[in-house]
Design a protein around this motif. Structure first.
Motif, mmCIF file in Angstrom:
data_model
loop_
_atom_site.group_PDB
_atom_site.id
_atom_site.type_symbol
_atom_site.label_atom_id
_atom_site.label_comp_id
_atom_site.label_asym_id
_atom_site.label_seq_id
_atom_site.Cartn_x
_atom_site.Cartn_y
_atom_site.Cartn_z
ATOM 1 N N TRP A 199 5.180 -3.778 14.444
ATOM 2 C CA TRP A 199 4.101 -4.236 13.567
ATOM 3 C C TRP A 199 3.937 -3.324 12.356
ATOM 4 N N ASP A 200 3.975 -2.018 12.561
ATOM 5 C CA ASP A 200 3.720 -1.107 11.441
ATOM 6 C C ASP A 200 4.893 -1.019 10.473
ATOM 7 N N GLY A 201 6.032 -1.654 10.821
ATOM 8 C CA GLY A 201 7.190 -1.638 9.944
ATOM 9 C C GLY A 201 7.332 -2.867 9.072
ATOM 10 N N VAL A 202 6.358 -3.767 9.114
ATOM 11 C CA VAL A 202 6.421 -4.998 8.316
ATOM 12 C C VAL A 202 6.080 -4.684 6.862
ATOM 13 N N PRO A 203 6.889 -5.153 5.909
ATOM 14 C CA PRO A 203 6.601 -4.894 4.496
ATOM 15 C C PRO A 203 5.396 -5.684 3.987
ATOM 16 N N VAL A 204 4.687 -5.103 3.014
ATOM 17 C CA VAL A 204 3.488 -5.716 2.434
ATOM 18 C C VAL A 204 3.723 -5.944 0.939
ATOM 19 N N GLU A 264 10.056 7.100 0.746
ATOM 20 C CA GLU A 264 11.388 6.665 1.179
ATOM 21 C C GLU A 264 11.940 7.588 2.259
ATOM 22 N N ASN A 265 11.750 8.901 2.094
ATOM 23 C CA ASN A 265 12.241 9.856 3.091
ATOM 24 C C ASN A 265 11.534 9.689 4.434
ATOM 25 N N LEU A 266 10.292 9.238 4.390
ATOM 26 C CA LEU A 266 9.536 9.009 5.620
ATOM 27 C C LEU A 266 9.807 7.631 6.211
ATOM 28 N N GLN A 267 10.701 6.878 5.605
ATOM 29 C CA GLN A 267 11.066 5.528 6.072
ATOM 30 C C GLN A 267 9.859 4.592 6.067
ATOM 31 N N LEU A 268 8.992 4.746 5.055
ATOM 32 C CA LEU A 268 7.793 3.924 4.958
ATOM 33 C C LEU A 268 7.933 2.814 3.923
ATOM 34 N N LYS A 269 9.168 2.514 3.563
ATOM 35 C CA LYS A 269 9.425 1.487 2.566
ATOM 36 C C LYS A 269 10.630 0.675 3.002
ATOM 37 N N ASP A 280 13.253 -1.977 1.263
ATOM 38 C CA ASP A 280 13.655 -2.507 -0.044
ATOM 39 C C ASP A 280 12.611 -2.067 -1.074
ATOM 40 N N LYS A 281 11.981 -3.006 -1.754
ATOM 41 C CA LYS A 281 11.007 -2.633 -2.788
ATOM 42 C C LYS A 281 9.566 -2.665 -2.280
ATOM 43 N N TYR A 282 9.377 -2.973 -1.005
ATOM 44 C CA TYR A 282 8.028 -3.141 -0.464
ATOM 45 C C TYR A 282 7.602 -1.953 0.408
ATOM 46 N N LEU A 283 6.332 -1.584 0.293
ATOM 47 C CA LEU A 283 5.756 -0.603 1.208
ATOM 48 C C LEU A 283 5.502 -1.255 2.557
ATOM 49 N N LYS A 284 5.672 -0.469 3.624
ATOM 50 C CA LYS A 284 5.393 -0.980 4.963
ATOM 51 C C LYS A 284 3.902 -0.868 5.268
ATOM 52 N N ARG A 285 3.480 -1.585 6.303
ATOM 53 C CA ARG A 285 2.082 -1.501 6.737
ATOM 54 C C ARG A 285 1.691 -0.061 7.065
ATOM 55 N N GLU A 332 12.011 21.348 2.923
ATOM 56 C CA GLU A 332 11.136 21.899 1.890
ATOM 57 C C GLU A 332 11.392 21.273 0.529
ATOM 58 N N TYR A 333 12.671 20.999 0.254
ATOM 59 C CA TYR A 333 12.997 20.391 -1.044
ATOM 60 C C TYR A 333 12.475 18.962 -1.123
ATOM 61 N N GLY A 334 12.425 18.275 0.029
ATOM 62 C CA GLY A 334 11.902 16.912 0.042
ATOM 63 C C GLY A 334 10.428 16.851 -0.310
ATOM 64 N N LEU A 335 9.711 17.955 -0.022
ATOM 65 C CA LEU A 335 8.285 17.985 -0.338
ATOM 66 C C LEU A 335 8.044 18.096 -1.833
ATOM 67 N N ASP A 336 9.046 18.552 -2.564
ATOM 68 C CA ASP A 336 8.910 18.669 -4.025
ATOM 69 C C ASP A 336 9.201 17.349 -4.731
ATOM 70 N N ASP A 337 9.747 16.372 -4.009
ATOM 71 C CA ASP A 337 10.029 15.068 -4.603
ATOM 72 C C ASP A 337 8.738 14.369 -5.000
ATOM 73 N N ASN A 338 8.876 13.354 -5.858
ATOM 74 C CA ASN A 338 7.697 12.572 -6.211
ATOM 75 C C ASN A 338 7.272 11.716 -5.027
ATOM 76 N N ASN A 339 6.132 11.056 -5.165
ATOM 77 C CA ASN A 339 5.568 10.292 -4.047
ATOM 78 C C ASN A 339 6.499 9.186 -3.582
ATOM 79 N N GLU A 340 7.173 8.546 -4.514
ATOM 80 C CA GLU A 340 8.054 7.439 -4.141
ATOM 81 C C GLU A 340 9.205 7.913 -3.270
#
Length: 370
Positions: free
Chosen positions: A126-131, A171-176, A178-183, A159-167
Motif C-alpha cells: 500500500w505505501d508503495g503506490v504512486p500518487v 530517490e535514494n530512499l526508494q520513495l519515488k 518513475d515521476k511520481y512520489l509514493k504514498r 554521508e554524501y547522499g545526505l548532501d544531495d538535493n531533496n529529489e
C-alpha cells in the motif's frame, strides 16, 4: 475424522455457486474441495460423480479462466470427487467478484480489502503506490532537514547522499516510482498528509474508565512530526513524573519508560494499515496505557511469533526503511523485546500484546496487580 480448514472444504453435492469457493482457494493458498462428503468429512455418496468429473473442469475453465484437477474416488460408503485447486500468482475473479479463503470460510473482497489484495498480487504494498499531482516542492523542507540530522547521527545512509538535493534523497530512499512520489513519501514528508490519506494522525485520550473520557488531543502533520509531538505530549500532559533531587539537580522519573512508550508508538506508525482511514489511538488510564493501530499480523504469524525471536516484516516497507535510515527503528524485529526489557528495568510488568479484529494493541501496566 477431518475438519474443514484453510485448505479443505466439504460439500454434500455440487452447485455452480461453489465456483466461488474455487476462486477463493485460487486467490489464497490453494486447497481441496470434496464433493460428496458431510461437514465431518464422512462420505455420503455422490450419485452424479462421474458426470461432474467431466463438467466441473470445463465450468472452472470457462468461468474462472483457471485449470483444476478433479479426481473420482469410489469407496464402500459411496462415491465422491475431490477438486484440487492451486494457488494462483495473479488475481482470479468469479464474474467480476474476487473471493478469498480465510480460515475455514470464504469471503468476497471489497473496498480497502480488495485494493490491498490486488496490490499484493501485483507485488506492491500500500505505501508503495504512486500518487499523481504531488511534487517534491510540495514536501516540507524542515522535515528533510530533520531527517538529514538524524540520518547523519545514525550513520545508516551514505554521508554524501545526505548532501544531495531533496529529489535525489527521495530517490535514494526508494520513495519515488518513475515521476511520481509514493504514498510513503507523502506520509513521511508532506506538511499535511491528510489531504491525501484519511485518518493519518494520532489521537490521545485520558480515561477515568472506559466510558469516562476526561480530555483528549489530536496530533497531525507528517509521520516524523507525529513521532516527536506525540512523545512530547504524552510525557508533558498525560504521564506523571516523580520529582526528586540529586544534590541541587532536579530529577524527573516518569511512571513509564520513555524508550518503551516511544518504541510502541514507532511500531504503531510503521505497521499501521493506513488504508483503513482510522487514526492511531492512545488511551491513558491511571493504571495503564493502551496503544492501538489498525493492521494485521504477517501471514501465518501469531502473538506467540512476535514474542519469540523473529525477523522484521514491516507492513509498510517503504515507511519502515526510511524510519530505519533516520535511526528511529531497527530492522531486526527487536521492538517487542526492547519494550519488555525497558519495563523490567523500571520494575514494571512486561507489556501485553494482543490482536483483536482489525487492530493490534500494546498495553503497559503500572504494576503487576492490574
Amino acid at each position: 475424522m477431518t475438519a474443514e480448514s484453510q485448505n479443505i472444504e466439504f460439500k454434500l453435492t455440487w452447485r455452480d455457486e461453489y465456483l466461488k469457493w474455487i476462486c477463493g482457494f485460487a486467490n489464497a493458498y490453494g486447497g481441496t474441495i470434496f464433493i460428496g462428503k458431510d461437514d465431518n468429512g464422512n462420505v455420503v455418496d455422490l450419485k452424479d460423480a462421474k458426470k461432474l468429473l467431466e463438467e466441473i473442469p470445463n465450468k472452472v475453465r470457462d468461468t474462472l479462466g483457471i485449470l483444476v484437477d478433479v479426481n473420482f474416488h469410489q469407496t464402500e460408503k459411496g462415491n465422491y470427487i475431490e477438486i484440487l485447486v492451486e494457488q494462483y500468482p495473479y488475481p482470479v475473479n468469479y464474474k467480476g467478484q474476487y473471493h478469498y479463503r480465510s480460515g475455514s470460510t470464504k469471503q468476497e473482497l471489497k473496498g480497502a480489502a480488495l485494493d490491498k489484495f490486488l496490490l499484493q498480487k501485483k507485488g506492491k504494498r500500500w505505501d508503495g503506490v504512486p500518487v499523481p499531482r504531488v511534487s517534491i516542492n510540495d514536501l516540507k523542507q524542515e522535515t528533510f532537514e530533520l531527517f538529514r540530522k538524524r540520518a547523519f547521527r545514525s550513520q545508516r545512509i551514505d554521508e554524501y547522499g545526505l548532501d544531495d538535493n531533496n529529489e535525489h534523497l527521495i530517490e535514494n530512499l526508494q520513495l519515488k516510482e518513475d515521476k511520481y512520489l509514493k504514498r510513503a513519501s507523502i506520509l513521511l514528508f508532506h506538511p499535511d498528509p491528510e489531504k491525501f490519506i484519511t485518518g493519518a494522525y494520532v489521537k490521545i485520550g485520558y480515561f477515568e474508565s472506559d466510558s469516562d473520557l476526561r480530555f483528549q488531543d489530536e496530533i497531525h502533520g507528517n509521520l516524523f512530526e507525529q513521532i516527536e509531538k506525540t512523545t512530547e505530549l504524552l510525557f508533558t500532559k498525560y504521564i506523571k513524573a516523580l520529582i526528586s533531587y540529586e544534590g541541587i539537580n532536579r530529577v524527573e522519573t516518569y511512571e513509564y519508560p520513555i524508550e518503551a512508550i516511544r518504541e510502541a508508538l514507532l511500531n504503531a506508525i510503521a505497521h499501521k494499515d493506513y488504508s483503513g482511514g482510522v487514526p492511531i489511538q492512545i488511551s491513558v488510564y491511571k493504571d495503564k496505557i493502551m496503544i492501538w493501530n489498525e493492521g494485521q499480523l504477517p501471514e501465518n504469524w501469531t502473538i506467540e511469533t512476535l514474542l519469540d525471536k523473529h525477523s522484521s516484516k514491516p507492513f509498510n516497507p517503504d515507511i519502515a526503511n526510511t524510519l530505519f535510515r533516520s535511526g528511529h527503528i531497527e530492522s531486526w524485529g527487536r521492538g517487542i523485546s526492547k519494550m519488555t526489557e525497558q519495563c523490567f528495568k523500571y520494575g514494571l510488568p512486561a507489556p501485553l500484546f494482543f490482536f483483536k479484529s482489525s487492530g493490534f494493541w500494546v498495553e503497559f501496566r503500572k504494576d503487576i496487580y492490574h
